[in-house]
Design an enzyme around this catalytic site. Structure first.
Site, PDB file in Angstrom:
ATOM      1  N   HIS A   7     -14.181 -20.138   2.568  1.00  0.00           N
ATOM      2  CA  HIS A   7     -12.847 -19.515   2.619  1.00  0.00           C
ATOM      3  C   HIS A   7     -12.529 -19.117   4.052  1.00  0.00           C
ATOM      4  O   HIS A   7     -13.421 -19.013   4.887  1.00  0.00           O
ATOM      5  CB  HIS A   7     -12.786 -18.278   1.716  1.00  0.00           C
ATOM      6  CG  HIS A   7     -12.698 -18.613   0.249  1.00  0.00           C
ATOM      7  ND1 HIS A   7     -13.806 -18.853  -0.519  1.00  0.00           N
ATOM      8  CD2 HIS A   7     -11.613 -18.779  -0.567  1.00  0.00           C
ATOM      9  CE1 HIS A   7     -13.417 -19.141  -1.759  1.00  0.00           C
ATOM     10  NE2 HIS A   7     -12.099 -19.109  -1.813  1.00  0.00           N
ATOM     11  N   HIS A   8     -11.264 -18.821   4.283  1.00  0.00           N
ATOM     12  CA  HIS A   8     -10.773 -18.396   5.602  1.00  0.00           C
ATOM     13  C   HIS A   8     -11.469 -17.122   6.103  1.00  0.00           C
ATOM     14  O   HIS A   8     -12.014 -16.353   5.309  1.00  0.00           O
ATOM     15  CB  HIS A   8      -9.259 -18.167   5.538  1.00  0.00           C
ATOM     16  CG  HIS A   8      -8.865 -17.196   4.456  1.00  0.00           C
ATOM     17  ND1 HIS A   8      -8.769 -15.853   4.667  1.00  0.00           N
ATOM     18  CD2 HIS A   8      -8.580 -17.393   3.139  1.00  0.00           C
ATOM     19  CE1 HIS A   8      -8.423 -15.250   3.539  1.00  0.00           C
ATOM     20  NE2 HIS A   8      -8.313 -16.167   2.591  1.00  0.00           N
ATOM     21  N   ARG A  29       0.806  -1.213   0.000  1.00  0.00           N
ATOM     22  CA  ARG A  29       0.000   0.000   0.000  1.00  0.00           C
ATOM     23  C   ARG A  29       0.844   1.271   0.000  1.00  0.00           C
ATOM     24  O   ARG A  29       0.606   2.176  -0.778  1.00  0.00           O
ATOM     25  CB  ARG A  29      -0.831   0.011   1.273  1.00  0.00           C
ATOM     26  CG  ARG A  29      -2.294  -0.007   1.063  1.00  0.00           C
ATOM     27  CD  ARG A  29      -2.951   0.082   2.413  1.00  0.00           C
ATOM     28  NE  ARG A  29      -3.400  -1.208   2.900  1.00  0.00           N
ATOM     29  CZ  ARG A  29      -4.577  -1.737   2.609  1.00  0.00           C
ATOM     30  NH1 ARG A  29      -5.422  -1.086   1.854  1.00  0.00           N
ATOM     31  NH2 ARG A  29      -4.916  -2.909   3.083  1.00  0.00           N
ATOM     32  N   LYS A  79     -10.954 -13.414   4.484  1.00  0.00           N
ATOM     33  CA  LYS A  79     -11.314 -13.008   3.114  1.00  0.00           C
ATOM     34  C   LYS A  79     -12.330 -11.868   3.182  1.00  0.00           C
ATOM     35  O   LYS A  79     -13.308 -11.954   3.926  1.00  0.00           O
ATOM     36  CB  LYS A  79     -11.883 -14.203   2.334  1.00  0.00           C
ATOM     37  CG  LYS A  79     -12.204 -13.869   0.884  1.00  0.00           C
ATOM     38  CD  LYS A  79     -12.469 -15.114   0.059  1.00  0.00           C
ATOM     39  CE  LYS A  79     -12.904 -14.785  -1.359  1.00  0.00           C
ATOM     40  NZ  LYS A  79     -11.912 -14.030  -2.126  1.00  0.00           N
TER      41      LYS A  79
HETATM   42  P1  NAD Z   1      -4.332 -10.289   1.979  1.00  0.00           P
HETATM   43  O1  NAD Z   1      -5.253  -9.320   2.640  1.00  0.00           O
HETATM   44  O2  NAD Z   1      -3.563 -11.268   2.814  1.00  0.00           O
HETATM   45  O3  NAD Z   1      -3.254  -9.477   1.112  1.00  0.00           O
HETATM   46  C1  NAD Z   1      -3.534  -8.335   0.362  1.00  0.00           C
HETATM   47  C2  NAD Z   1      -2.300  -7.429   0.463  1.00  0.00           C
HETATM   48  O4  NAD Z   1      -2.447  -6.361  -0.478  1.00  0.00           O
HETATM   49  C3  NAD Z   1      -2.139  -6.779   1.850  1.00  0.00           C
HETATM   50  O5  NAD Z   1      -0.820  -6.971   2.301  1.00  0.00           O
HETATM   51  C4  NAD Z   1      -2.426  -5.300   1.589  1.00  0.00           C
HETATM   52  O6  NAD Z   1      -1.683  -4.419   2.428  1.00  0.00           O
HETATM   53  C5  NAD Z   1      -1.963  -5.169   0.137  1.00  0.00           C
HETATM   54  N1  NAD Z   1      -2.508  -4.009  -0.572  1.00  0.00           N
HETATM   55  C6  NAD Z   1      -3.708  -3.387  -0.409  1.00  0.00           C
HETATM   56  N2  NAD Z   1      -3.807  -2.334  -1.250  1.00  0.00           N
HETATM   57  C7  NAD Z   1      -2.658  -2.308  -1.980  1.00  0.00           C
HETATM   58  C8  NAD Z   1      -2.169  -1.459  -2.999  1.00  0.00           C
HETATM   59  N3  NAD Z   1      -2.883  -0.428  -3.456  1.00  0.00           N
HETATM   60  N4  NAD Z   1      -0.955  -1.740  -3.525  1.00  0.00           N
HETATM   61  C9  NAD Z   1      -0.211  -2.772  -3.091  1.00  0.00           C
HETATM   62  N5  NAD Z   1      -0.617  -3.608  -2.096  1.00  0.00           N
HETATM   63  C10 NAD Z   1      -1.833  -3.371  -1.552  1.00  0.00           C
HETATM   64  O7  NAD Z   1      -5.208 -11.052   0.884  1.00  0.00           O
HETATM   65  P2  NAD Z   1      -4.850 -12.436   0.128  1.00  0.00           P
HETATM   66  O8  NAD Z   1      -5.496 -13.557   0.822  1.00  0.00           O
HETATM   67  O9  NAD Z   1      -3.384 -12.482  -0.169  1.00  0.00           O
HETATM   68  O10 NAD Z   1      -5.655 -12.224  -1.228  1.00  0.00           O
HETATM   69  C11 NAD Z   1      -5.355 -11.133  -2.081  1.00  0.00           C
HETATM   70  C12 NAD Z   1      -6.358 -11.083  -3.240  1.00  0.00           C
HETATM   71  O11 NAD Z   1      -6.172 -12.235  -4.072  1.00  0.00           O
HETATM   72  C13 NAD Z   1      -7.831 -11.137  -2.774  1.00  0.00           C
HETATM   73  O12 NAD Z   1      -8.584 -10.328  -3.640  1.00  0.00           O
HETATM   74  C14 NAD Z   1      -8.201 -12.596  -2.953  1.00  0.00           C
HETATM   75  O13 NAD Z   1      -9.575 -12.802  -3.156  1.00  0.00           O
HETATM   76  C15 NAD Z   1      -7.410 -12.946  -4.183  1.00  0.00           C
HETATM   77  N6  NAD Z   1      -7.076 -14.370  -4.369  1.00  0.00           N
HETATM   78  C16 NAD Z   1      -7.032 -14.806  -5.645  1.00  0.00           C
HETATM   79  C17 NAD Z   1      -6.648 -16.095  -5.934  1.00  0.00           C
HETATM   80  C18 NAD Z   1      -6.549 -16.545  -7.369  1.00  0.00           C
HETATM   81  O14 NAD Z   1      -6.237 -17.730  -7.631  1.00  0.00           O
HETATM   82  N7  NAD Z   1      -6.778 -15.645  -8.319  1.00  0.00           N
HETATM   83  C19 NAD Z   1      -6.323 -16.972  -4.896  1.00  0.00           C
HETATM   84  C20 NAD Z   1      -6.370 -16.495  -3.574  1.00  0.00           C
HETATM   85  C21 NAD Z   1      -6.735 -15.172  -3.337  1.00  0.00           C
END
Ligand code: NAD
Length: 235
Positions: free
Chosen positions: A127-128, A32, A131
């Site tokens: 999901h956990h 972020r 989410k």
């Molecule tokens: P998470 O909350 O653990 O991680 C998200 C991270 O993004 C955090 O560290 C946050 O600080 C950061 N962040 C927020 N805004 C940002 C910005 N503008 N720039 C850079 N970083 C920023 O979440 P997660 O479990 O890692 O999941 C992340 C995303 O991926 C979710 O949308 C989830 O649904 C998705 N996801 C997709 C798949 C897939 O296969 N496509 C699988 C799992 C999760």
């Protein structure tokens, strides 16, 4: 490559796998606070969140850097903007990077067309507890796949039920989101008709599954013409 959402669950898992992969050098672990500061790179993987995607889409568009978008929960307007951006840069977008999901979608499409409207379709995703979006992007992709297969883009979709919800209309699709513990990701699709229920279940055991798919997409999208790609396009 650069990774947005680097400190998150998916970001960490992706970095863990990329550091051992000779195809990749990680030049930016974006969070972020660094928003919009991006060194030279060939591809950006986005595992931030819906709002984060929109920031990085603008940066990548300006710099002509291809993207792999794994973050989910985009509103229609955001999805439209991403689609616009794909006219100028290559974007692979997938709500679920697992190898098995495309096969699950095909099976579900087959069942939906084969069984017809005397079978009710209900989707349950788990999901956990951390989410933040519901239903999952994968559940929405499953709904869309069923709608495509039936050629009915406007089928009624209900998200949970309560109160006097009335008799279930034929062809309605029910979607239910469980948020619990540390479940990585599970989707069940039930087809229930007279005297029988057929259930398809897809369970992801580890985030490594998603990370591997995202890295495969990242290696593939570099040098591809602009366009919106799915995991089905990634070889
Ligand atoms: P998470 O909350 O653990 O991680 C998200 C991270 O993004 C955090 O560290 C946050 O600080 C950061 N962040 C927020 N805004 C940002 C910005 N503008 N720039 C850079 N970083 C920023 O979440 P997660 O479990 O890692 O999941 C992340 C995303 O991926 C979710 O949308 C989830 O649904 C998705 N996801 C997709 C798949 C897939 O296969 N496509 C699988 C799992 C999760």
């Amino acid at each position: 490559m650069a990774i947005a959402g680097a400190a998150g669950r998916m970001g960490r898992s992706t970095i863990e796998h990329a550091v051992d992969d000779p195809r990749f050098e990680i030049v930016a672990r974006l969070e972020r606070s660094e928003a919009r500061t991006l060194p030279e790179c060939d591809v950006l993987i986005d595992f931030s969140d819906a709002a984060g995607t929109m920031e990085w889409v603008e940066v990548c568009l300006k710099r002509r850097i291809p993207m792999v978008i794994g973050a989910t929960g985009h509103e229609d307007e955001q999805a439209t903007r991403i689609l616009d951006a794909s006219k100028a840069i290559g974007i692979v977008k997938a709500a679920n990077f697992s190898v098995g999901l495309p096969a699950v979608l095909k099976i579900v499409q087959g069942l939906a067309t084969e069984l017809g409207d005397s079978y009710d379709i209900e989707i349950v995703e788990a999901h956990h507890r951390n989410k933040v979006d519901a239903p999952s992007g994968t559940a929405l992709a499953i709904v869309e796949a069923i709608q495509d297969a039936r050629n009915e883009p406007k089928t009624e979709v209900v998200h949970g039920r309560s109160g006097t919800s009335g008799v279930r209309p034929r062809r309605q699709i029910g979607v239910h989101a469980l948020r619990m513990g540390d479940v990585v990701g599970q989707h069940e699709i039930h087809f229930s008709g007279p005297g029988e229920t057929i259930s398809v279940r897809h369970t992801v055991h580890s985030r490594a599954t998603f990370a591997a798919g995202a890295l495969r997409a990242a290696a593939w999208v570099v040098g591809k013409p602009p366009g919106m790609y799915s995991m089905g396009d990634v070889r």
